[in-house]
Motif scaffolding. Structure first.
Motif, mmCIF file in Angstrom:
data_model
loop_
_atom_site.group_PDB
_atom_site.id
_atom_site.type_symbol
_atom_site.label_atom_id
_atom_site.label_comp_id
_atom_site.label_asym_id
_atom_site.label_seq_id
_atom_site.Cartn_x
_atom_site.Cartn_y
_atom_site.Cartn_z
ATOM 1 N N ASN A 111 -32.162 18.110 82.354
ATOM 2 C CA ASN A 111 -31.731 18.455 83.709
ATOM 3 C C ASN A 111 -32.876 18.517 84.722
ATOM 4 O O ASN A 111 -32.902 19.383 85.598
ATOM 5 C CB ASN A 111 -30.961 19.782 83.712
ATOM 6 C CG ASN A 111 -29.605 19.662 83.054
ATOM 7 O OD1 ASN A 111 -29.045 18.564 82.974
ATOM 8 N ND2 ASN A 111 -29.073 20.773 82.550
ATOM 9 N N VAL A 162 -31.250 11.861 86.470
ATOM 10 C CA VAL A 162 -31.242 13.190 85.875
ATOM 11 C C VAL A 162 -31.491 13.035 84.371
ATOM 12 O O VAL A 162 -30.748 12.319 83.679
ATOM 13 C CB VAL A 162 -29.909 13.921 86.120
ATOM 14 C CG1 VAL A 162 -29.985 15.350 85.587
ATOM 15 C CG2 VAL A 162 -29.561 13.920 87.597
ATOM 16 N N PHE A 169 -34.487 16.495 87.880
ATOM 17 C CA PHE A 169 -33.998 15.554 88.879
ATOM 18 C C PHE A 169 -35.175 14.767 89.472
ATOM 19 O O PHE A 169 -36.178 15.363 89.874
ATOM 20 C CB PHE A 169 -33.273 16.294 90.006
ATOM 21 C CG PHE A 169 -31.889 16.758 89.662
ATOM 22 C CD1 PHE A 169 -30.801 16.322 90.400
ATOM 23 C CD2 PHE A 169 -31.658 17.621 88.596
ATOM 24 C CE1 PHE A 169 -29.518 16.748 90.093
ATOM 25 C CE2 PHE A 169 -30.386 18.049 88.280
ATOM 26 C CZ PHE A 169 -29.306 17.609 89.030
ATOM 27 N N CYS A 191 -21.528 10.093 94.574
ATOM 28 C CA CYS A 191 -22.303 10.242 95.807
ATOM 29 C C CYS A 191 -21.585 9.555 96.955
ATOM 30 O O CYS A 191 -20.693 8.721 96.764
ATOM 31 C CB CYS A 191 -23.711 9.666 95.637
ATOM 32 S SG CYS A 191 -23.733 7.900 95.288
ATOM 33 N N ASP A 208 -20.026 14.728 85.035
ATOM 34 C CA ASP A 208 -19.614 13.696 85.984
ATOM 35 C C ASP A 208 -20.485 13.789 87.221
ATOM 36 O O ASP A 208 -21.094 14.840 87.493
ATOM 37 C CB ASP A 208 -18.136 13.847 86.365
ATOM 38 C CG ASP A 208 -17.524 12.538 86.860
ATOM 39 O OD1 ASP A 208 -18.258 11.524 86.907
ATOM 40 O OD2 ASP A 208 -16.325 12.533 87.196
ATOM 41 N N ALA A 209 -20.571 12.697 87.969
ATOM 42 C CA ALA A 209 -21.381 12.663 89.191
ATOM 43 C C ALA A 209 -20.843 11.598 90.125
ATOM 44 O O ALA A 209 -20.231 10.615 89.691
ATOM 45 C CB ALA A 209 -22.850 12.395 88.866
ATOM 46 N N ASN A 256 -26.091 24.878 94.539
ATOM 47 C CA ASN A 256 -24.904 24.741 93.695
ATOM 48 C C ASN A 256 -23.800 25.660 94.180
ATOM 49 O O ASN A 256 -24.040 26.626 94.915
ATOM 50 C CB ASN A 256 -25.222 24.990 92.224
ATOM 51 C CG ASN A 256 -25.618 26.430 91.943
ATOM 52 O OD1 ASN A 256 -25.255 27.346 92.672
ATOM 53 N ND2 ASN A 256 -26.368 26.643 90.882
ATOM 54 N N ILE A 279 -24.242 17.958 82.442
ATOM 55 C CA ILE A 279 -23.580 17.234 83.540
ATOM 56 C C ILE A 279 -22.529 16.321 82.927
ATOM 57 O O ILE A 279 -22.830 15.473 82.086
ATOM 58 C CB ILE A 279 -24.601 16.433 84.354
ATOM 59 C CG1 ILE A 279 -25.584 17.394 85.045
ATOM 60 C CG2 ILE A 279 -23.899 15.555 85.381
ATOM 61 C CD1 ILE A 279 -26.700 16.689 85.797
ATOM 62 N N THR A 326 -20.915 20.068 86.305
ATOM 63 C CA THR A 326 -21.374 20.544 84.998
ATOM 64 C C THR A 326 -20.209 21.053 84.166
ATOM 65 O O THR A 326 -19.144 21.393 84.695
ATOM 66 C CB THR A 326 -22.411 21.673 85.159
ATOM 67 O OG1 THR A 326 -21.763 22.832 85.691
ATOM 68 C CG2 THR A 326 -23.543 21.240 86.091
ATOM 69 N N ARG A 334 -28.957 9.952 83.278
ATOM 70 C CA ARG A 334 -27.826 9.699 84.183
ATOM 71 C C ARG A 334 -28.389 9.237 85.524
ATOM 72 O O ARG A 334 -29.260 9.906 86.093
ATOM 73 C CB ARG A 334 -26.982 10.960 84.377
ATOM 74 C CG ARG A 334 -25.776 10.740 85.296
ATOM 75 C CD ARG A 334 -24.967 12.009 85.426
ATOM 76 N NE ARG A 334 -24.307 12.350 84.200
ATOM 77 C CZ ARG A 334 -23.116 11.869 83.810
ATOM 78 N NH1 ARG A 334 -22.483 10.991 84.572
ATOM 79 N NH2 ARG A 334 -22.574 12.254 82.675
ATOM 80 N N CYS A 376 -23.399 14.673 94.247
ATOM 81 C CA CYS A 376 -22.758 15.800 93.590
ATOM 82 C C CYS A 376 -22.720 15.572 92.082
ATOM 83 O O CYS A 376 -22.406 14.461 91.621
ATOM 84 C CB CYS A 376 -21.332 16.000 94.105
ATOM 85 S SG CYS A 376 -21.267 16.603 95.808
ATOM 86 N N PHE A 377 -23.019 16.659 91.343
ATOM 87 C CA PHE A 377 -23.042 16.606 89.882
ATOM 88 C C PHE A 377 -22.180 17.753 89.368
ATOM 89 O O PHE A 377 -22.384 18.920 89.736
ATOM 90 C CB PHE A 377 -24.475 16.747 89.356
ATOM 91 C CG PHE A 377 -25.412 15.700 89.891
ATOM 92 C CD1 PHE A 377 -25.653 14.537 89.173
ATOM 93 C CD2 PHE A 377 -26.059 15.881 91.117
ATOM 94 C CE1 PHE A 377 -26.528 13.571 89.655
ATOM 95 C CE2 PHE A 377 -26.923 14.924 91.607
ATOM 96 C CZ PHE A 377 -27.158 13.760 90.878
#
Length: 985
Positions: free
Chosen positions: A299, A295, A301, A330, A327-328, A359, A325, A339, A284, A336-337
């Motif tokens: 998971n 990502v 980064f 910025c 959706d994400a 988080n 994850i 979960t 992602r 922002c991600f």
């Protein structure tokens, strides 16, 4: 010719020569006499001359006064009366509908700033620029975050009717969308001009935006770009056999991900294979153009700023390998991600530029979709189709959709808006704050850009600490008592322990007390319930415990006091605490808490301060310490008798034989104006007239002055445009004119516009404009006369202009502060400032000490400048309502003199004024050296003139009469003279 003839002829010739010589000698002697009278051969010929005229130069003065920013109090206690303060909040309206008024969340208002029950009023401008109150009501609710009005995005061609939008990007005000089937739609908010991508066979996999370019990639790997969001050009093609699936851009490079896990980067016109040192399957990627975060499926980064070199981000303890994850998004420096287990991982740049990851848990609402607004607000959609705003600090959830119905998804919109999707319908909406009002807003009565004012009360006990279990402190207003005395403090005590309130006095012991002095502590108190052992005392380790016991407290308010002496061994640099306590279970009501010198009562101001102001006899006193209708205003204090009361201010003005200058702030309404004018003008039959009489003044203040200055200013800065500022000044003027008391003062009022106009033009209907001014004497390479003149020239240049008048109308300086070493301030400099005809009136700041102990001496005034200011102003009373006349400083008659007019003007200031039938010449030596000069009258004579000479501290040195003008005048450094001329040719 015979001898006789020759003799007669020669005799006649000699006589003519002698006669000629005699006439020449007489003319020469007369010339010498005239030149001697002019001083050419005298010891005064080397001096500059001040030539006086009786011609008016068109400038008028209203005098010189003082600006009072604070009045000292002898009471060491803060919040001694627990009075309620009038608090205000204001915001610019974005929209309004039914029973909601909306404003931007970045106004920063909370429920504490908008309490239920607060008064609401809306100030609006009409098409002619006239301000009026369009709406009034009360707050019945507050939403810190809420969707504003929904504006449907038109889809007349059915572009997304059966092909729902799944992603959007924004470029300026253009929104580009991608549908489920891979259709690219440019500028979806353009209504009928919406245009899908021209090649309807192209199937797009993903879109992204760098802020200046929109990129889109097709499934078959073709990369398109657009610099306007409407027209796309083919940028590159890929020979990958697998399908492109995602795209992201960073610092001019574009990263393309494929279904087989491969990555390619488009940079400098070419596509390159990318093989990072991590697993790229199910990768992602998301970017904000400056940084790109990738990502992995497990998971991990990774971040890059160029698309080539990646570094791993430490996410230990933030995200487990099992988290998925879903959706994400910025915005700027925030990533922002979301979960699947209801957490939001936030990666945000710290102050040193490093990404920090944390988080927040929002699993209680089951989020399924996420988007960040352009302002960084986090919005999620829940499984039950609600849109919620998430606080990125504590995860607090705010439902945005009470008025929006169900929401299926949220997307980025243009500017600060987002797009909500409900089935195939799209809406542009903005996250706003909103207040719910008790009465619906009439349609079209409130417009975007109008100003909303919230008016409420806050408790006046912020400086008190509450001590003891079961103890609470509140303000209490007795319904049976009217006026400022109605409010008191209420200490409630539950349980049988000690219940107390306490505060630390200003500074330390030596700041509050001096040795060998008697002080008094006192309070008014009553109680309900089983209350006993009521005490009040001061405490400090070295100071000891000094106090009183209030025996016999009952249900009736009564005063208890104690006198004590302070000795030198009690004083140190330790802090002193004031305490009030009781035991038992019940309620203690306290008021008028006092700690101060025994010679004063609670409402007193220091004698040294009052006498100093009164001795100064300023033309006008600007009461800036008690501005009406501001965020720090307290009507109880204002209409009381304490230091910050209208009554005390008016007593100071009266004692100084001055004129009052009132200041009205940003939140005026008709009720507050009527109350104020009622106090100034009302009789015993009016509510506020009766309060004035109860305070000790029977004759209305309005009848005690022939001129009243009223300045209207945006002290709290709530107006955003020049048009609003000018309209507000005119609006307040109309409120004053609408008052029943206006007829009492209409011929006395001078309206002053105190606004700062960015456009340089006064928009209001006021008589004059006011400004602030600073003269810095810290460092000066030229003469102080030049310094003062240049400062006034700057003010003249910066002052806004009235469209219908010229600059000669005159500016009012509401606050002139002197920066630098005030011990260097001289009476000459103050005189130069006070009678400068570049402005109409100057109000000089007079500052006071914050140390309570200084109220016991003349140290109540800070430094030497206030005494010099007041001494000097007391000698310049004649400047009130004076006209300025022409004068000229000319060069010395002796061309070889070391003196010059230029140098004199640099070192000294000169003013020639006329008041009535008397003319006044003021010459002030602003320099550090002795100055000499003489005076010439062009059409004025010095017969019967009187000269008064003043020292550098403003004290009168001597008075003498002048019978001739050709007198050498000498001024030492810092001195000034006033020559009073009563005769005319």
């Amino acid at each position: 010719m015979n001898r006789l003839d020759r003799f007669r002829f020669g005799n006649i010739h000699k006589r003519k020569i002698l006669r000629t010589l005699a006439v020449t000698c007489c003319v020469f002697a007369a010339s010498l006499a005239v030149l001697a009278g002019l001083g050419i051969f005298s010891s005064r010929s080397e001096l500059v001359r001040i030539k006086l005229s009786s011609s008016d130069n068109g400038r008028n003065l209203d005098g010189a006064g003082i600006n009072i920013t604070s009045v000292p109090t002898v009471n060491r206690v803060q919040d001694p009366g627990f009075v309620l303060s009038d608090a205000y909040s204001s915001f610019t309206i974005v929209d309004a509908t039914e029973d909601y008024i909306f404003f931007d969340t970045d106004e920063g208002l909370t429920s504490q700033d908008v309490p239920v029950g607060s008064a609401v009023r809306v100030l609006s401008l009409d098409e002619d620029g006239v301000m009026s109150m369009r709406y009034s009501g009360f707050v019945s609710g507050f939403e810190e975050s809420k969707f504003g009005l929904l504006n449907e995005v038109e889809d007349s061609e059915g572009n997304w009717l059966n092909d729902h939008i799944v992603n959007t990007v924004a470029l300026d005000n253009v929104v580009v969308a991608l549908t489920e089937s891979g259709k690219l739609i440019a500028d979806i908010t353009a209504g009928p001009l919406v245009k899908p991508f021209e090649d309807d066979t192209a199937v797009f996999a993903d879109i992204c935006s760098s802020g200046t370019v929109v990129y889109a990639v097709t499934v078959d790997g073709r990369l398109y770009s657009s610099i306007d969001g409407r027209n796309f050009d083919l940028t590159a093609s890929s020979d990958n056999t697998s399908e492109a699936s995602r795209i992201s851009c960073v610092n001019g490079s574009v990263l393309v991900g494929y279904s087989d896990g491969s990555l390619k980067i488009y940079s400098a016109g070419s596509l390159y294979e990318l093989t990072p040192a991590f697993d790229t399957d199910d990768l992602r990627i998301i970017s904000n153009d400056n940084s790109l975060i990738a990502v992995t499926s497990d998971n991990r980064f990774y971040v890059t700023s160029n698309g080539y070199i990646f570094s791993q981000i430490d996410t230990d303890g933030v995200l487990s390998e099992d988290s998925v994850i879903i959706d994400a998004d910025c915005c700027e420096d925030k990533f922002c991600f979301l979960t699947g287990d209801g957490k939001i991982v936030i990666a945000e740049a710290s102050e040193d530029g490093e990404l920090e990851v944390r988080n927040i848990d929002i699993s209680s609402i089951d989020p399924v979709d996420l988007v960040l607004s352009s302002e960084g607000s986090i919005i999620v959609v829940t499984s039950d189709r609600k849109a919620c705003l998430i606080s990125d600090t504590d995860g607090r959830v705010s439902d945005l959709t009470p008025n929006a119905g169900s929401v299926d998804a949220v997307f980025k919109g243009a500017s600060d808006k987002i797009i909500t999707a409900t089935e195939s319908n799209l809406y542009l909406v903005k996250v706003l704050s909103g207040i719910q009002v008790n009465a619906s807003v009439p349609e079209d009565s409130i417009l975007a850009g109008d100003t909303c004012v919230i008016d409420y009360s806050v408790a006046g006990y912020g400086n008190w600490e509450v001590i003891g279990e079961g103890t609470a402190l509140t303000s209490y207003t007795d319904p049976t008592v009217s006026g400022p005395a109605a409010t008191s403090g209420r200490i409630s005590g539950a349980g049988q322990g000690v219940h107390a309130i306490s505060q630390v006095l200003y500074g330390n012991a030596t700041d509050n007390f001096s040795d060998d002095t008697f002080y008094r502590m006192s309070l008014n108190v009553r109680c309900d319930g089983s209350v006993y052992n009521v005490k009040m005392w001061l405490s400090g380790e070295r100071f000891g415990d000094v106090g009183l016991s209030a025996d016999g407290v009952n249900g009736k308010m009564q005063e208890f006091y104690s006198v004590f002496a302070v000795t030198g061994n009690m004083l140190s640099d330790e802090t002193i605490r004031l305490n009030i306590s009781f035991e038992g279970e019940g309620t203690l009501y306290i008021d008028n808490v006092y700690v101060g010198e025994d010679r004063y009562d609670i409402d007193s101001i220091p004698d040294e301060y009052r006498e100093g102001i009164e001795a100064g006899h300023p033309s006008t006193v600007r009461l800036a310490n008690i501005p009406l209708c501001t965020s720090e205003f307290s009507s109880e204090d204002y209409y009381g008798t304490g230091p910050d009361s209208l009554e005390t201010g008016m007593q100071l003005v009266k004692g100084a034989e001055s004129l009052p200058w009132f200041v009205i702030g940003s939140y005026a309404d008709q009720a507050s104006i009527d109350s104020w004018l009622g106090y100034l003008c009302g009789s015993v039959r009016s509510d506020y007239g009766k309060i004035r009489i109860d305070n000790g003044t029977a004759l209305p203040w309005s009848r005690q002055y022939d001129t009243i200055y009223i300045e209207i200013s945006d002290i709290d800065g709530i107006f955003e445009t020049d048009l609003q500022r000018g309209a507000y000044v005119s609006h307040v003027m109309s409120l004053i004119a609408s008052s029943e008391y206006y007829s009492e003062v209409k011929d006395k009022i001078v309206f002053l516009d105190g606004m700062l106009y960015e456009g340089g033009t006064v928009i209001s209907n006021a008589d004059y404009h006011t400004m602030d001014m600073t003269i810095d004497i810290t460092y000066n390479t030229t003469g102080y006369g030049d310094l003062i003149s240049s400062s006034f020239d700057t003010i003249g240049y910066d002052a806004p202009r009235f469209p219908s008048r010229g600059a000669e109308s005159g500016e009012f300086i509401r606050s002139l502060s002197i920066a630098g070493d005030t011990s260097r301030v001289t009476a000459a400099q103050i005189a130069s400032v006070a009678v400068n005809d570049s402005v109409r009136m100057v109000m000089i700041d007079v500052n006071v000490s914050r140390r309570p102990v200084d109220t016991e001496t003349s140290d109540v005034f800070v430094g030497t400048a206030p005494s010099v200011i007041l001494n000097t102003l007391s000698q310049l009373r004649f400047t009130r309502h004076a006209n300025s006349l022409y004068y000229e400083v000319t060069e010395p008659l002796d061309s070889n003199s070391i003196y010059s007019a230029t140098q004199f003007n640099s070192d000294c200031s000169v003013s020639l004024l006329e008041s009535g039938n008397v003319k006044y010449l003021i010459v002030a030596n602003d320099s550090d050296t002795q100055q000499q000069f003489i005076i010439d009258g062009v059409d004025l004579t010095m017969d019967s003139a009187t000269i008064r000479r003043y020292s550098a501290s403003g004290e009168l040195l001597n008075t003498r009469s002048l019978s001739r003008s050709d007198v050498r005048h000498t001024l030492q450094a810092g001195e000034f003279i006033v020559i009073e001329i009563s005769s005319e040719l």
